[in-house]
Design a protein around this motif. Structure first.
Motif, mmCIF file in Angstrom:
data_model
loop_
_atom_site.group_PDB
_atom_site.id
_atom_site.type_symbol
_atom_site.label_atom_id
_atom_site.label_comp_id
_atom_site.label_asym_id
_atom_site.label_seq_id
_atom_site.Cartn_x
_atom_site.Cartn_y
_atom_site.Cartn_z
ATOM 1 N N THR A 1 37.230 30.622 29.479
ATOM 2 C CA THR A 1 38.490 31.362 29.468
ATOM 3 C C THR A 1 38.815 31.835 30.876
ATOM 4 O O THR A 1 37.988 32.428 31.546
ATOM 5 C CB THR A 1 38.384 32.592 28.545
ATOM 6 O OG1 THR A 1 38.011 32.151 27.247
ATOM 7 C CG2 THR A 1 39.703 33.328 28.475
ATOM 8 N N MET A 2 40.055 31.584 31.318
ATOM 9 C CA MET A 2 40.473 32.055 32.627
ATOM 10 C C MET A 2 40.577 33.574 32.614
ATOM 11 O O MET A 2 41.091 34.163 31.684
ATOM 12 C CB MET A 2 41.833 31.464 32.990
ATOM 13 C CG MET A 2 41.835 29.959 33.152
ATOM 14 S SD MET A 2 43.466 29.403 33.638
ATOM 15 C CE MET A 2 43.207 27.623 33.631
ATOM 16 N N THR A 3 40.107 34.223 33.645
ATOM 17 C CA THR A 3 40.291 35.653 33.784
ATOM 18 C C THR A 3 41.540 35.909 34.609
ATOM 19 O O THR A 3 42.119 34.996 35.188
ATOM 20 C CB THR A 3 39.063 36.285 34.462
ATOM 21 O OG1 THR A 3 38.783 35.563 35.661
ATOM 22 C CG2 THR A 3 37.852 36.217 33.554
ATOM 23 N N LEU A 4 41.961 37.165 34.655
ATOM 24 C CA LEU A 4 43.215 37.508 35.299
ATOM 25 C C LEU A 4 43.292 37.000 36.728
ATOM 26 O O LEU A 4 44.301 36.470 37.162
ATOM 27 C CB LEU A 4 43.392 39.034 35.248
ATOM 28 C CG LEU A 4 44.626 39.616 35.936
ATOM 29 C CD1 LEU A 4 45.889 39.034 35.326
ATOM 30 C CD2 LEU A 4 44.629 41.132 35.814
ATOM 31 N N TRP A 5 42.193 37.122 37.465
ATOM 32 C CA TRP A 5 42.229 36.754 38.866
ATOM 33 C C TRP A 5 42.113 35.252 39.102
ATOM 34 O O TRP A 5 42.193 34.800 40.240
ATOM 35 C CB TRP A 5 41.125 37.487 39.622
ATOM 36 C CG TRP A 5 39.775 37.395 38.958
ATOM 37 C CD1 TRP A 5 38.831 36.439 39.138
ATOM 38 C CD2 TRP A 5 39.247 38.304 37.993
ATOM 39 N NE1 TRP A 5 37.740 36.693 38.340
ATOM 40 C CE2 TRP A 5 37.957 37.823 37.631
ATOM 41 C CE3 TRP A 5 39.729 39.476 37.399
ATOM 42 C CZ2 TRP A 5 37.163 38.494 36.708
ATOM 43 C CZ3 TRP A 5 38.925 40.113 36.488
ATOM 44 C CH2 TRP A 5 37.662 39.629 36.150
ATOM 45 N N HIS A 6 41.944 34.444 38.058
ATOM 46 C CA HIS A 6 41.948 32.996 38.197
ATOM 47 C C HIS A 6 43.314 32.390 37.924
ATOM 48 O O HIS A 6 43.510 31.200 38.100
ATOM 49 C CB HIS A 6 40.928 32.358 37.241
ATOM 50 C CG HIS A 6 39.506 32.563 37.667
ATOM 51 N ND1 HIS A 6 38.484 32.703 36.770
ATOM 52 C CD2 HIS A 6 38.951 32.666 38.897
ATOM 53 C CE1 HIS A 6 37.346 32.873 37.421
ATOM 54 N NE2 HIS A 6 37.606 32.861 38.714
ATOM 55 N N LEU A 7 44.259 33.191 37.482
ATOM 56 C CA LEU A 7 45.579 32.693 37.155
ATOM 57 C C LEU A 7 46.489 32.756 38.376
ATOM 58 O O LEU A 7 46.400 33.680 39.191
ATOM 59 C CB LEU A 7 46.208 33.546 36.039
ATOM 60 C CG LEU A 7 45.514 33.533 34.686
ATOM 61 C CD1 LEU A 7 46.150 34.570 33.774
ATOM 62 C CD2 LEU A 7 45.591 32.156 34.054
ATOM 63 N N THR A 8 47.368 31.777 38.495
ATOM 64 C CA THR A 8 48.396 31.857 39.527
ATOM 65 C C THR A 8 49.464 32.844 39.068
ATOM 66 O O THR A 8 49.516 33.259 37.896
ATOM 67 C CB THR A 8 49.041 30.488 39.756
ATOM 68 O OG1 THR A 8 49.781 30.109 38.575
ATOM 69 C CG2 THR A 8 47.982 29.415 40.031
#
Length: 257
Positions: A3-10
């Motif tokens: 699962t992507m965490t907040l800081w991995h999202l553009t």
């Protein structure tokens, strides 16, 4: 869980998830089932299988707001009639998720969205031509409740896509707007909360997904307030047409991804 965490999202990806979370709040207090667009967005931005676990707490937040808004309008006999069949559907959906990989889940979500869009179109066309709805206490009414309950439980467990199924059932049962929204609000709050242990056991909800949820839930509140304001003013026919179009596009994107 991948699962992507907040800081991995553009920035654009987070904006898309935030808009989808706002639409969850709006759908819970205005047009139930409209959040099929949200699950398409979540499955497109995040890994499809993990997206169902990230979306679930966002849906629960919307359910709580909907219950607070329409709690006096729920029809509990209908809810008690549905829950046993829904439980069977949730168990079947859990078994499916045990062996399904991300590709299968993504394809399943896309297919479910297309089916739900078709069901919605059929329901809208049939609404003006159907005779009086069957009494829910009749044998046919009980059979219909069980059928919709199982399908709703399965689709909500696999893809958080039980909204259109239950919308069709409640409308066919003759519910008015406020009774529809109140019954739907309690139904999905209870069902979605009951799914949490299953989703956590499957690894779909963990600390990383909850950190992302903590940021996204902030956008559910203004969506719910907007829905409460719009429910008496919205041109629902036009809105449903837009929702259907967006759902079909989201489903095709998942199937062709």
């Amino acid at each position: 869980m991948d699962t992507m965490t907040l800081w991995h999202l553009t920035g654009w990806e987070f904006a898309a998830l935030a808009l989808a979370a706002l639409l969850v709040g709006f759908s819970k207090t205005a047009v139930s089932g409209a959040n099929t667009v949200s699950l398409a967005v979540f499955a497109a931005v995040l890994p499809a299988r993990a997206s169902t676990g990230v979306l679930l707490p966002v849906l629960i937040a919307g359910d709580v707001l909907a219950v607070l808004t329409y709690r006096r309008h729920a029809h509990w006999p209908t809810l008690w009639r549905l829950f046993p069949a829904v439980a069977a559907g949730v168990v079947a959906g859990t078994v499916f998720l045990v062996w399904a990989d991300d590709r299968i889940v993504r394809t399943s979500i896309g297919a479910i969205l297309l089916v739900m869009a078709a069901v919605t179109v059929w329901r809208r066309r049939a609404a003006d031509t159907e005779p009086e709805p069957e009494e829910v206490t009749s044998r046919a009414g009980r059979l219909k409740a069980r059928s919709y309950g199982v399908l709703g439980g399965f689709t909500t467990m696999v893809a958080n896509a039980g909204g259109p199924v239950m919308s069709m059932y409640l409308l066919s049962a003759g519910f008015r707007k406020l009774g529809f929204l109140g019954t739907s609000a309690f139904f999905f709050l209870i069902v979605n909360v009951s799914k949490v242990p299953f989703s956590a056991g499957l690894g779909l909800i963990d600390g990383r997904s909850l950190r992302l949820d903590a940021a996204l839930v902030l956008f559910v509140v203004p969506g719910a307030l907007l829905g409460k304001w719009a429910v008496q003013r919205i041109n629902q026919r036009l809105f449903e047409q837009l929702v259907i179009a967006a759902t079909v596009l989201g489903a095709l994107q998942l199937l062709l991804r």
